[in-house]
Write an enzyme that holds these catalytic residues in place. Structure first.
Site, PDB file in Angstrom:
ATOM      1  N   ARG A  87      -2.872 -38.125  19.148  1.00  0.00           N
ATOM      2  CA  ARG A  87      -1.853 -37.618  20.076  1.00  0.00           C
ATOM      3  C   ARG A  87      -0.533 -38.365  19.900  1.00  0.00           C
ATOM      4  O   ARG A  87       0.540 -37.774  20.015  1.00  0.00           O
ATOM      5  CB  ARG A  87      -2.327 -37.713  21.535  1.00  0.00           C
ATOM      6  N   GLU A  90       0.889 -36.878  16.883  1.00  0.00           N
ATOM      7  CA  GLU A  90       1.424 -35.570  17.259  1.00  0.00           C
ATOM      8  C   GLU A  90       2.766 -35.710  17.991  1.00  0.00           C
ATOM      9  O   GLU A  90       3.695 -34.933  17.740  1.00  0.00           O
ATOM     10  CB  GLU A  90       0.410 -34.853  18.152  1.00  0.00           C
ATOM     11  N   SER A 113      13.877 -50.448  14.303  1.00  0.00           N
ATOM     12  CA  SER A 113      12.955 -51.399  13.706  1.00  0.00           C
ATOM     13  C   SER A 113      11.594 -51.366  14.401  1.00  0.00           C
ATOM     14  O   SER A 113      11.505 -51.286  15.626  1.00  0.00           O
ATOM     15  CB  SER A 113      13.526 -52.814  13.809  1.00  0.00           C
TER      16      SER A 113
END
Length: 160
Positions: A87, A90, A113
């Site tokens: 997830r 995603e 960074s």
């Protein structure tokens, strides 16, 4: 011993003792829970004093303590197969282009960074189901345009 073997040993001890991550992080000390947990899982390194604390806590050998202080090989199989980790992947696949566009508009041509970086996880109570809140803060690193000369900017900071 490989680093993966040490991770499994540490997780076995954690299970046997019934320790929480919060307990382990308090005993090792000095960094965020995310970083210390990541170090126990083999993705980060501990300082020598922290590795010594972990060694005392887990009853480790000198070579195992030294391994906790070594820079690890970071990362995992892509795409991740664990549903929770997937997830996050995603989130980046779906929102990444918008994040990139917004960061570049605000700061210029560069990256956030993941080395000079902070992250905090919080639990937010909610009557519809508790929420997970992550706050991430990374230093903006402008791209360096090598070979720049004359009036051409050397770094990708936002042009005014």
């Amino acid at each position: 011993m490989k680093r993966e073997d040490l991770t499994e040993k540490l997780l076995d001890i954690k299970r046997e003792k019934g320790w929480s991550w919060k307990y382990i992080c308090e005993k090792i000390g000095g960094y965020s829970e995310v970083l210390i947990t990541g170090a126990i899982l083999g993705q980060m390194k501990l300082t020598k004093p922290q590795a010594a604390n972990a060694g005392e806590l887990f009853g480790l050998s000198k070579s195992e303590v030294a391994m906790l202080n070594e820079t690890p090989m970071r990362g995992m199989q892509m795409p991740p197969t664990d549903p929770l980790i997937y997830r996050f992947y995603e989130l980046v696949m779906v929102n990444g282009p918008a994040w990139k566009a917004l960061i570049e508009e605000e700061y210029g041509d560069g990256i956030m960074s993941a080395i000079d970086f902070d992250m905090v996880m919080e639990r937010l109570p909610n009557p519809k189901g508790d929420r997970v809140k992550f706050t991430m803060s990374g230093k903006f690193l402008p791209y360096k345009y090598y070979g720049a000369s004359g009036n051409v900017p050397e770094y990708g900071f936002k042009e005014e």
